[in-house]
Enzyme design. Structure first.
Site, PDB file in Angstrom:
ATOM      1  CE  LYS A  14    -112.320  27.304   1.724  1.00 41.38           C
ATOM      2  NZ  LYS A  14    -112.214  28.770   1.617  1.00 41.38           N
ATOM      3  NE  ARG A  89    -116.466  29.622  -3.296  1.00 40.96           N
ATOM      4  CZ  ARG A  89    -115.228  29.130  -3.336  1.00 40.96           C
ATOM      5  NH1 ARG A  89    -115.006  27.844  -3.328  1.00 40.96           N
ATOM      6  NH2 ARG A  89    -114.215  29.950  -3.369  1.00 40.96           N
ATOM      7  NE  ARG A 128    -103.897  31.901  -1.691  1.00 43.86           N
ATOM      8  CZ  ARG A 128    -105.127  31.472  -1.444  1.00 43.86           C
ATOM      9  NH1 ARG A 128    -105.345  30.627  -0.461  1.00 43.86           N
ATOM     10  NH2 ARG A 128    -106.149  31.878  -2.142  1.00 43.86           N
ATOM     11  NE  ARG A 134    -105.048  30.175  -5.877  1.00 41.66           N
ATOM     12  CZ  ARG A 134    -105.824  29.689  -4.924  1.00 41.66           C
ATOM     13  NH1 ARG A 134    -105.334  28.857  -4.024  1.00 41.66           N
ATOM     14  NH2 ARG A 134    -107.084  30.010  -4.869  1.00 41.66           N
ATOM     15  NE  ARG A 145    -110.805  33.670  -5.420  1.00 39.02           N
ATOM     16  CZ  ARG A 145    -109.806  33.176  -4.699  1.00 39.02           C
ATOM     17  NH1 ARG A 145    -108.689  33.839  -4.569  1.00 39.02           N
ATOM     18  NH2 ARG A 145    -109.929  32.018  -4.097  1.00 39.02           N
TER      19      ARG A 145
HETATM   20  P1  AMP Z   1    -111.255  28.395  -4.442  1.00 38.77           P
HETATM   21  O1  AMP Z   1    -109.870  27.906  -4.702  1.00 38.77           O
HETATM   22  O2  AMP Z   1    -112.057  27.445  -3.609  1.00 38.77           O
HETATM   23  O3  AMP Z   1    -111.287  29.791  -3.890  1.00 38.77           O
HETATM   24  O4  AMP Z   1    -112.010  28.440  -5.863  1.00 38.77           O
HETATM   25  C1  AMP Z   1    -111.502  29.161  -6.964  1.00 38.77           C
HETATM   26  C2  AMP Z   1    -112.633  29.564  -7.902  1.00 38.77           C
HETATM   27  O5  AMP Z   1    -113.324  28.395  -8.374  1.00 38.77           O
HETATM   28  C3  AMP Z   1    -113.722  30.421  -7.285  1.00 38.77           C
HETATM   29  O6  AMP Z   1    -113.390  31.787  -7.269  1.00 38.77           O
HETATM   30  C4  AMP Z   1    -114.909  30.122  -8.197  1.00 38.77           C
HETATM   31  O7  AMP Z   1    -114.787  30.793  -9.442  1.00 38.77           O
HETATM   32  C5  AMP Z   1    -114.727  28.634  -8.476  1.00 38.77           C
HETATM   33  N1  AMP Z   1    -115.404  27.816  -7.450  1.00 38.77           N
HETATM   34  C6  AMP Z   1    -114.810  26.945  -6.578  1.00 38.77           C
HETATM   35  N2  AMP Z   1    -115.722  26.339  -5.806  1.00 38.77           N
HETATM   36  C7  AMP Z   1    -116.927  26.820  -6.184  1.00 38.77           C
HETATM   37  C8  AMP Z   1    -118.259  26.602  -5.746  1.00 38.77           C
HETATM   38  N3  AMP Z   1    -118.534  25.743  -4.748  1.00 38.77           N
HETATM   39  N4  AMP Z   1    -119.253  27.273  -6.379  1.00 38.77           N
HETATM   40  C9  AMP Z   1    -118.998  28.121  -7.381  1.00 38.77           C
HETATM   41  N5  AMP Z   1    -117.770  28.411  -7.833  1.00 38.77           N
HETATM   42  C10 AMP Z   1    -116.723  27.762  -7.246  1.00 38.77           C
END
Ligand code: AMP
Length: 189
Positions: A14, A89, A128, A134, A145
């Site tokens: 993404k 999400r 990654r 991260r 996740r």
């Molecule tokens: P990402 O980089 O998009 O994978 O987001 C990293 C972390 O942020 C996720 O594992 C969640 O803990 C939190 N997070 C990001 N976007 C959301 C969302 N739309 N709803 C809930 N938690 C989120």
């Protein structure tokens, strides 16, 4: 104003595709993951609240996430279009997003899901981890996740599909090919 939701499991590409789409179409990028990371890095009150949750790999509660998203939308009233990356999400988040768009006499015009298998996602995230520092990508959190995606987030797909709004793009292969496939969806509408 055209708005796009780019949808897919962690590690689906993404981020890479978002950068290319922003360059081509001039979207304002809203990544809730980036926003949460910014808050935790800068130790804001919101960052303090979500740090533990993020570090465990779980989803941040809808109420907090939706409020943060709304604030970000309000900061960009002149946006030509938004690219939502990592949001929605959950179904309540998808419903809130439609509601916010309607309030602004707008809509989500494109919903693109990158179709990537769980096995491919695990391989990519493992790779990654060696290049990005991260914390949420550490081994034990990775499982959480991915589980969150395949148990909770996947329910957003039928929500959009039932309304005939879902476009699925095969997400394995060359970055350029995947990008062209996404562009085809955007350009045909
Ligand atoms: P990402 O980089 O998009 O994978 O987001 C990293 C972390 O942020 C996720 O594992 C969640 O803990 C939190 N997070 C990001 N976007 C959301 C969302 N739309 N709803 C809930 N938690 C989120």
């Amino acid at each position: 104003m055209k708005n796009l939701v780019l949808f897919g499991p962690p590690g689906a590409g993404k981020g890479t595709q978002s950068e290319k789409l922003i360059q081509k179409y001039g979207f304002v990028h809203i990544s809730t993951g980036d926003l949460f990371r910014w808050h935790t890095k800068n130790d804001t009150p919101l960052g303090k609240k979500v740090k533990e949750i993020m570090n465990s790999g779980a989803l941040v509660p809808d109420e907090i996430t939706i409020a943060m998203l709304k604030e970000e939308l309000d900061k960009n009233p002149q946006a030509k279009g938004f690219l939502f990356d990592g949001f929605p999400r959950t179904v309540p988040q998808a419903e809130a997003l439609d509601h916010f768009m309607k309030e602004n006499n707008s809509a989500i015009h494109f919903i693109v899901a990158l179709d990537v298998t769980e096995e491919e996602v695990r391989t990519r995230i493992a790779k990654r981890r060696t290049t990005e520092n991260r914390v949420d990508d550490e081994e034990e959190k990775l499982n959480k996740r991915i589980t969150e995606y395949f148990t909770k987030t996947v329910h957003v797909l039928p929500f959009y599909d039932k309304q005939g709004r879902l476009n699925t793009v095969h997400g394995i292969g060359a970055v350029e090919t995947i990008f062209e496939d996404i562009c085809k969806v955007l350009d045909k509408n």
